[in-house]
Structures are given as structure tokens and as C-alpha cells.
Scaffold this motif. Structure first.
Motif, short mmCIF file in Angstrom:
data_model
loop_
_atom_site.label_atom_id
_atom_site.label_comp_id
_atom_site.label_asym_id
_atom_site.label_seq_id
_atom_site.Cartn_x
_atom_site.Cartn_y
_atom_site.Cartn_z
N THR A 1 13.51 -11.45 -3.12
CA THR A 1 13.76 -12.87 -2.92
C THR A 1 14.72 -13.10 -1.77
O THR A 1 14.61 -14.09 -1.03
CB THR A 1 14.29 -13.51 -4.21
OG1 THR A 1 13.40 -13.20 -5.29
CG2 THR A 1 14.39 -15.02 -4.08
N ARG B 1 14.45 -5.44 -9.64
CA ARG B 1 14.32 -6.83 -10.09
C ARG B 1 15.63 -7.60 -10.01
O ARG B 1 15.78 -8.66 -10.64
CB ARG B 1 13.77 -6.93 -11.53
CG ARG B 1 12.55 -6.09 -11.81
CD ARG B 1 11.44 -6.28 -10.81
NE ARG B 1 10.99 -7.66 -10.75
CZ ARG B 1 10.17 -8.15 -9.80
NH1 ARG B 1 9.77 -7.35 -8.82
NH2 ARG B 1 9.79 -9.39 -9.82
N GLU C 1 14.52 -13.36 -12.72
CA GLU C 1 13.27 -13.81 -13.33
C GLU C 1 13.40 -14.01 -14.83
O GLU C 1 12.57 -14.71 -15.44
CB GLU C 1 12.15 -12.81 -13.03
CG GLU C 1 11.73 -12.80 -11.57
CD GLU C 1 10.56 -11.85 -11.33
OE1 GLU C 1 9.82 -11.55 -12.28
OE2 GLU C 1 10.40 -11.40 -10.18
#
Length: 428
Positions: free
Chosen positions: A51, A46, A202
Motif C-alpha cells: 500500500t 501484510r 486489512e
């Protein structure tokens, strides 16, 4: 499942992923990728690896590449749960069905497919363009490097640097902002949040990001570490990570950690403790710094461990702002100097330096404040180092909020607040 059905499922996964990429919010990151290179992108779960791939795919489309040539598979998609090494060939066939031109292949979390490196090498040998991500450092092992034969460039992705965090929050950090009272105040307020909750991309959208970070930690601990390595005593692993968190700022030996676990009822071998720490390192949960004391003839000492994101460390600590501050500086310095970063502890010379970069001639101390006794301690260690190592010319004390210039015993010591120091490192 028949091969034709496999290909239909693969097409559905690919086109669904196109929609995800189209609508993703992308904050520009600091990583430059050569447009002619194939890449393996690794890092903490993460942290933003996917991305980064989304950004590459969208850039290709903006340059005129048709979406049908973008072959993106997230190998943690439940529809690909049974995906095996043999199924990679179906991907190549699907690409040829979707476009007459060569594709651009993106494989997210590819380590879930045993033997993936053989396919990756074949694709590179065939002149295909391939981007791969994974959340485990074993992807970069010497054995893996031998198999891939230098056909892929490597980038390690971390959570947001402070400048990236400010970008994601829409906060300017140029020269004007740094010297405008209101803007500088906003930067400092955001730093307070950043160094407590970390830089997971996030997590920014959460008012209270701790629960999100906890979920990431559990996924790393139970999935990337325990399940992947067949850890037989996950309870001992949990306690070990807690004990490591409590030692941040201090060097610690394997024997000490082993004895600590033993004292709370976990009878695991010292070799198991070492293995567990290695697994946590491979999953990018922890990193360690070695003592550079060997430069001063002393025997090599014990490592210091840090967590790769402050949000992770803060799950274990209560009212330990100094530990969080040092961990954040450690992350930033390691990002800037990589394997050149050490600490320095020499009983022979009475020196205890938090961060030491011999190649840059730099020594850095971290103190929440240098008021009171802390001033003599931090300044004194830097002065001692100056007398022992003339190659060190940059002396810094990073604090939470204090700014000062100290001239003493022939050296100049900069006292700088952490938020400003992290921005300086990012611009270096």
C-alpha cells in the motif's frame, strides 16, 4: 514461453496492477520517502508495504506521470510463478515499449527471485527509479548491502501504529478529542480492540479479525520461515513460537527454550533452536531486546522476545492482558527508539526495568494496574534505578487505564494509560 509472449503477459500484469492501485483505499502512513531516492522497503508480511508503494505510484500520477510509466510487478502473482533473474531484462524492454520516457519501477516481494540484487544494482547504476519490497530481513544483510553498494535507502514498515489505526477507523485523536469525554471514550474503546487484535491494515474491515491474523501467521510461519529456510521440523518450530509467546515479559535463554522443547518430545539441537529464532526475526515475526546491565558492570544477560504485532501474540494467549499490554508498549517504544531500546535487569542492584533507553534518559515500567502490591514493586524499581543511574530523568509507569503523578525520593513518576502513552510516542 517465448520472449514476446513473456512481454505480453508482463503487460497484462502491469495494467491489471494499475487498476488495483487506482481503486486501493490508502490510509496515510508515517513514512517519508525522499522523492529522489531508490528504496528497499521491508517488514512483516501484510504490514502495508504494498500500500505504501501504491501511495507513491498515485502521487506520481497526480504529479503528471503517465500510468504507462508506472511499472509495478507483484512477484507473488501466480502469472509470474516462473519469473527468473533473466526475465528482469524483459521488464526494461516492456517499459520502453509502453513509453518513450523513463519509467518508475516497483517490485513487490522481490526476494522470491534469486539474484534480484544484481538487477537492482544495475538499475540504480543506470539512473532508474526503483522501489522494492520484501518480507525478509536477509535483504538487509551485510552481504546484500555490499552488493547493492549503498545505492538504496531502507525503510522498515510495521503494522499500524495506534494513531494510524485511529486514522484508519476515522477516529480523531487531536487535542480536542483527547479531552472530550465522548471522543476520549471512543479512543479507549478502540484501544481495547487494537491491543487485542493488533494493527494489520486489512484486519480492520473484519468484525472478528482473529481468523485473518491467523492466516497471516500461518503464511509467515510456513512460507517466510519454514519453506524459505528448509526447516526440517516445522512441528518443533510451531511449539517454539508458542513457548516464546508464553515468555513475553521475561528474559529467557536458548538453553531454557531448548530444554522446554526437549521436555515435550522435540529432540532438536540447541543450535537449531537458535536458528529457528533467527528465522523468525528475519521474517519480522519476533524482535528481541538485550539487557543493558553491562552499563552496571554485570555480565550480559538473556534476551527478551516480543511479537511484532499484538494480534500475532494473542493467537497464543488466554487471559494474559498484562503480557499483551507490555508487548504493545514494546512495539511502540521500539518504533520510536529502535536499537536504543533495552531492558535492564541487575541482580547486583536489585533492579528490574521493563524498558530502558539510556540515550533518552528514560525508564518505563508496564503494569496492568498499580493497585496493591504492584505499586511498591514498580515504583521501587524506578527509585532504585534513580540511585544507580543519575542520567535517567524520565520515569514512566504505563497502565491499562490509570493516571497519576507520584513524587517520591526526589523523582517524579508519571503513571499514564497505554492509549495515551502510545499517542504521545507517535507525536514525539
Amino acid at each position: 514461453m517465448e520472449a514476446t509472449m513473456n512481454r505480453e503477459v508482463l503487460k497484462q500484469v502491469i495494467f491489471d496492477q494499475h487498476e488495483v492501485i487506482r481503486h486501493a483505499k490508502i490510509v496515510p502512513r508515517r513514512y517519508h520517502l525522499d522523492p529522489q531516492g531508490n528504496y528497499i522497503i521491508t517488514g512483516l508480511r501484510r504490514a502495508g508495504k504494498s500500500t505504501l508503494l501504491y501511495s507513491i505510484a498515485r502521487d506520481l500520477v497526480e504529479q503528471g506521470v503517465a500510468w504507462e510509466r508506472i511499472i509495478y510487478l507483484n512477484l507473488e502473482d501466480e502469472r509470474l510463478a516462473e519469473f527468473s533473474l533473466a526475465d528482469f531484462q524483459d521488464i526494461v524492454q516492456v517499459q520502453s515499449e509502453l513509453s518513450d520516457e523513463r519509467g518508475y519501477y516497483f517490485f513487490d516481494e522481490i526476494q522470491n527471485v534469486p539474484g534480484w540484487e544484481k538487477f537492482a544494482r544495475r538499475m540504480a547504476d543506470a539512473g532508474e527509479r526503483v522501489y522494492i519490497t520484501g518480507s525478509n530481513a536477509t535483504m538487509l544483510s551485510s552481504q546484500m548491502a555490499s552488493t547493492l553498494g549503498g545505492r538504496y535507502l531502507v525503510r522498515q514498515v510495521g503494522t499500524y501504529r495506534f494513531d494510524e489505526y485511529l486514522d484508519a477507523r476515522g477516529q480523531a485523536h487531536d487535542m480536542r478529542a483527547l479531552y472530550t469525554t465522548r471522543e476520549a471514550g471512543a479512543i479507549m474503546r478502540l484501544f481495547d480492540r487494537y491491543y487485542r487484535f493488533g494493527g494489520f491494515p486489512e484486519a480492520i474491515r473484519f468484525e472478528q479479525p482473529r481468523e485473518y491474523v491467523e492466516n497471516v501467521y500461518q503464511k509467515v510461519l510456513l512460507g517466510d520461515i519454514a519453506a524459505r529456510n528448509n526447516v526440517r521440523n516445522p512441528a518443533a518450530l510451531r511449539v517454539l513460537m508458542k513457548k516464546v509467546a508464553e515468555t513475553v515479559r521475561s528474559d529467557i535463554s536458548y538453553s531454557s527454550l531448548y530444554n522446554t522443547l526437549k521436555s515435550v518430545g522435540f529432540s532438536i539441537a540447541k543450535e537449531t533452536v537458535i536458528s529457528y529464532l533467527g528465522y523468525a526475526h528475519d521474517a519480522y515475526l519476533l524482535f528481541s531486546l538485550s539487557n543493558a546491565v553491562s552499563r552496571f558492570v554485570d555480565q550480559e544477560s538473556k534476551p527478551k522476545y516480543y511479537f511484532s504485532d499484538n494480534g500475532l501474540l494473542n493467537l497464543f494467549l488466554y487471559n494474559r492482558d498484562t503480557a499483551l499490554l507490555e508487548n504493545q508498549v514494546a512495539i511502540a517504544l521500539r518504533d520510536a527508539y529502535g536499537e536504543g531500546l533495552h531492558y535492564l535487569k541487575s541482580p547486583k542492584h536489585g533492579i528490574d526495568i521493563d524498558f530502558y533507553v539510556p540515550d533518552a534518559g528514560m525508564a518505563v515500567q508496564v503494569a496492568y494496574s498499580i493497585e496493591g502490591d504492584a505499586r511498591a514493586r514498580e515504583v521501587g524499581n524506578l527509585v532504585k534505578l534513580h540511585h544507580v543511574d543519575a542520567s535517567v530523568t524520565s520515569f514512566v509507569i504505563v497502565t491499562k487505564d490509570e493516571t497519576e503523578t507520584i513524587e517520591i525520593d526526589g523523582i517524579v513518576i508519571r503513571v499514564v494509560p497505554a492509549w495515551r502513552y502510545l499517542l504521545e510516542l507517535a507525536g514525539a
